[in-house]
Design an enzyme around this catalytic site. Structure first.
Site, PDB file in Angstrom:
ATOM      1  N   ASP A 451       1.382 -33.767  42.719  1.00  0.00           N
ATOM      2  CA  ASP A 451       1.875 -32.975  41.593  1.00  0.00           C
ATOM      3  C   ASP A 451       0.796 -32.018  41.089  1.00  0.00           C
ATOM      4  OD1 ASP A 451       3.602 -32.148  39.615  1.00  0.00           O
ATOM      5  OD2 ASP A 451       4.081 -34.167  38.926  1.00  0.00           O
ATOM      6  N   ASN A 453       0.575 -29.970  37.286  1.00  0.00           N
ATOM      7  CA  ASN A 453       1.440 -29.762  36.133  1.00  0.00           C
ATOM      8  C   ASN A 453       0.979 -28.759  35.087  1.00  0.00           C
ATOM      9  OD1 ASN A 453       3.782 -31.307  36.597  1.00  0.00           O
ATOM     10  ND2 ASN A 453       2.581 -33.168  36.374  1.00  0.00           N
ATOM     11  N   ASP A 520      12.318 -30.152  37.958  1.00  0.00           N
ATOM     12  CA  ASP A 520      12.372 -31.283  37.032  1.00  0.00           C
ATOM     13  C   ASP A 520      13.749 -31.392  36.398  1.00  0.00           C
ATOM     14  OD1 ASP A 520       9.908 -32.317  37.415  1.00  0.00           O
ATOM     15  OD2 ASP A 520       8.991 -31.488  35.609  1.00  0.00           O
TER      16      ASP A 520
HETATM   17  C1  GLA Z   1       5.957 -33.715  36.567  1.00  0.00           C
HETATM   18  C2  GLA Z   1       6.874 -33.915  37.751  1.00  0.00           C
HETATM   19  C3  GLA Z   1       7.819 -35.055  37.456  1.00  0.00           C
HETATM   20  C4  GLA Z   1       7.013 -36.303  37.196  1.00  0.00           C
HETATM   21  C5  GLA Z   1       6.030 -36.072  36.052  1.00  0.00           C
HETATM   22  C6  GLA Z   1       5.091 -37.237  35.887  1.00  0.00           C
HETATM   23  O1  GLA Z   1       6.650 -33.265  35.464  1.00  0.00           O
HETATM   24  O2  GLA Z   1       7.562 -32.733  38.050  1.00  0.00           O
HETATM   25  O3  GLA Z   1       8.692 -35.260  38.547  1.00  0.00           O
HETATM   26  O4  GLA Z   1       6.342 -36.686  38.353  1.00  0.00           O
HETATM   27  O5  GLA Z   1       5.246 -34.908  36.278  1.00  0.00           O
HETATM   28  O6  GLA Z   1       4.196 -37.051  34.873  1.00  0.00           O
END
Ligand code: GLA
Length: 696
Positions: A451, A453, A520
């Protein structure tokens, strides 16, 4: 060999297309042709020599240069801009020679040198004949003793056949709402699509399509993408003389690269194609290429996974995960993925990132117990990581506050309570390789969700060896190095790329990851449209799609499953709260998907009725041998009375009989593709219809 060469003219041919360029009388490398393949090499137009000399702007507005650097009167959008040590800020390229190679894929390299300065430029072309695609990239080399500053070095520019009646389609969006298609007329001036976030981002995808009145099935489309997981820029220009051009490359915004003596700078690859058969054919050519040539495990059917994120958020421990795993296994799930929350001190999003070892409270005996449980249930085990990130509240940050991207005199802006490790630094790279290698070596992990973010801020790198602004490129190179090394050491692991959903979906990351976490947003009606945008350039097997509880009061379980079955099926709902009846229904959909997934993941995709434009949509997949297919039909919310549209199937053998489930009579492929197939649906209803060739 699909490359025809002479001293000053080059023609590249793929199965159905051709691309030609040559030196004109002024010895400028001039684009000549990009379109359908023609019978004879002599058919392709010769390089253009302008005769309109009287313009105060000189001749450069007229010459469709293949790789224009900024120099003299080139006011059109250049794709190369450099500053030499004495502050001369233009580049005059002179052709030297060229070279071809035959394997593994045919390539052509053309060499140029600056007329005065020791800068060498090579234009590279690699031909993916079977896919009707041409890959282009550029190498810049400093042959002198002073450094040269590169301020822009795109990977390619393409000139469309003369005219200004083109439309540009691109993909835009935001977090939880990725991949909207936008089609707009190209008008005089410059249109820019770009990312400045160190990832391609949700805001724009590194993809374009240009057409002249094309539809899904018909018409000319010129399309391209950049195999790059960082900042990119697409510029589409219509000149005042009706010449339409498009270019793509690493974004030059805040970018500079100090090219040291003896060093090279290599751009990422741009990959482009042309078709006369509309947007659908353009997508399928990219789908085939990504599946066959790009992703690491091209022949592997993806397992149906369960992901814990929406069920347990950060509250993961051996018991909660084991409970979920038991139910998942009973439903037929093949891979159990524990998402965020498993590592040291990670109870919410404000701590722990950087410390990639199991939390002692949640997993006192490490991950072994859970992994064994999952394996005993017959499933593979997968894990979530976010290696590029660090929370200020972590052991890693306390030990190495200087490892993050920052300006020393500025506050470090946090986003989701986290900062970004500077992946350009060798010490950061080594730390991550060592830590993640240990995790993978000590545990039976078959799948990693990687990931990322947040977007970058304060993009400083105080002790950069060259220009600090190299960070935009060196970060991505560092990421590729870390991920690539881990992939080499653990070749069987399947990796998934995630950046808060589809923020890093590109041909660069797909050399490392087999899959993308698409969005998401897992609400099924929103997903329909996100998935259609995604399919413009990326194939269904790379598109991870979970069935969750999101919108469950409005959207039936069957509908949610059907939407996710259009890609690589996963489940992400809170199974602990599912009724037994729903678990059993889910097991049925999972069984069905197992029967169909080879068609969906490896077949040809046809967007029959667009879900971005309609509330009644249809999507079809056909196996490569055309023996079977599957049709998905969805109706979201449309007020009655509603006239069900006719669906015209695609991709079948015209003269062979096929059955379509729900219809009594077999009919020829031609009949299914040309006449009445109607599937009546109620609001929020969906259907999956199987298509089968009759064997005589
Ligand atoms: C991001 C990802 C989600 C999840 C969260 C976990 O938002 O896109 O799918 O894995 O992080 O913190």
């Amino acid at each position: 060999m699909p490359i025809h060469t002479s001293a000053n003219f080059w023609v590249i041919e793929t199965r159905y297309t051709a691309y030609a360029f040559g030196l004109n009388e002024a010895r400028l490398l001039t684009h000549c042709y990009w379109g359908a393949r023609l019978p004879f090499v002599k058919d392709y137009p010769a390089p253009f020599n302008p005769t309109h000399w009287s313009s105060p702007d000189g001749l450069h507005h007229f010459v469709p240069e293949e790789y224009p650097g900024y120099a003299n009167t080139k006011y059109i959008d250049p794709i190369l801009k450099v500053t030499f040590a004495d502050e001369v800020r233009d580049v005059v390229l002179e052709f030297q020679d060229f070279k071809t190679t035959a394997s593994p894929q045919p390539t052509l390299a053309l060499h140029f040198k600056d007329s005065t300065y020791p800068l060498q430029l090579t234009l590279h072309y690699r031909i993916h004949e079977e896919y009707d695609l041409i890959e282009r990239w550029v190498t810049l080399e400093n042959l002198g003793t002073d450094s040269i500053l590169i301020e822009r070095a795109f990977s390619a520019k393409w000139t469309l056949p003369h005219g200004d009646n083109y439309s540009l389609t691109h993909l835009y969006g935001r977090h939880m709402d990725e991949f909207h298609m936008q089609r707009e007329a190209l008008t005089p001036g410059l249109k820019i699509i770009e990312s400045r976030r160190i990832i391609p981002s949700h805001r724009a995808a590194p993809w374009f399509a240009i057409d002249r009145d094309a539809s899904e099935d018909h018409g000319e489309v010129w399309f391209g993408t950049l195999a790059w997981s960082g900042n990119f820029k697409i510029t589409a220009e219509v000149t005042e003389f009706a010449s339409t051009r498009i270019s793509i490359g690493v974004n030059d915004w805040d970018f500079a690269w100090k090219l040291m003596p003896g060093q090279s700078f290599v751009t990422p690859s741009a990959i482009s194609g042309y078709t006369q058969n509309g947007f659908g054919a353009a997508s399928r050519s990219f789908h085939d290429y990504v599946r066959d040539e790009l992703i690491p495990h091209s022949k592997v059917l993806h397992k149906i996974l369960y992901n814990s994120w929406e069920a347990t958020l950060f509250n993961v421990d051996e018991v909660s995960q084991s409970n979920l795993a038991e139910i998942a296994a009973n439903m037929g799930i093949e891979l159990f993925v524990m998402d965020d929350g498993w590592f040291h001190n990670r109870n919410w999003d404000n701590a722990g990132l950087g410390d990639w070892f199991p939390d002692k409270v949640k997993f006192p005996n490490g991950l072994d117990g859970l992994i064994k449980k999952v394996n005993d249930l017959g499933m593979d085990f997968g894990l979530w990581v976010e290696p590029e990130m660090v929370n200020p509240d972590s052991d890693l940050y306390r030990a190495h506050p200087d490892w993050v991207i920052h300006f020393p005199t500025r506050a470090r802006t946090e986003s989701r309570n986290q900062l970004i490790l500077n992946m350009a630094r060798i010490d950061v790279q080594n730390y991550l390789i060592e830590t993640l290698d240990k995790l993978l070596s000590e545990n039976n992990i078959a799948f990693i969700k990687w990931d990322m973010n947040r977007g970058v801020s304060e993009p400083g790198w105080a002790d950069a060896p060259g220009d600090q602004r190299e960070i935009w490129v060196r970060y991505v190179q560092g990421l590729y190095h870390v991920w690539g090394t881990l992939r080499q050491r653990h070749p069987n692991v399947i990796w998934q790329s995630c950046a808060s959903g589809g923020g890093r979906a590109d041909f660069g990351i797909l050399k490392l990851a087999d899959q993308i976490w698409t969005s998401d947003n897992t609400e099924a009606t929103a997903r329909l449209s996100i998935q259609e945008g995604y399919s413009q350039f990326l194939p269904a097997n790379t598109m991870e799609a979970w069935v969750t509880d999101w919108g469950k009061d409005l959207v039936p379980l069957e509908f949610r499953f059907h939407v996710s079955m259009c890609g690589s099926l996963g489940v992400g709902g809170n199974l602990l709260e599912w009724e037994q009846a729903d678990r059993e229904s889910a097991a049925g959909y999972i069984r069905l998907y197992k029967e169909l997934r080879h068609i969906i993941q490896f077949g040809d995709q046809f967007r029959l009725i667009s879900s971005q434009k309609n509330d009644y949509s249809a999507l079809q997949y056909v196996s490569k041998d055309k023996s079977e297919g599957v049709l998905f039909v969805f109706r979201t919310h449309i007020p009655d009375p509603f006239n069900t549209p006719i669906i015209y199937l695609r991709g079948l053998e015209p003269n062979t009989l096929y059955t379509v489930s729900g219809f009594d009579q077999p009919r020829s492929g031609s009949a299914w593709m040309n006449s009445d197939l109607k599937v009546d649906l109620q609001n929020m209803q969906s259907k999956v219809l199987r298509i089968q060739r009759l064997t005589s």
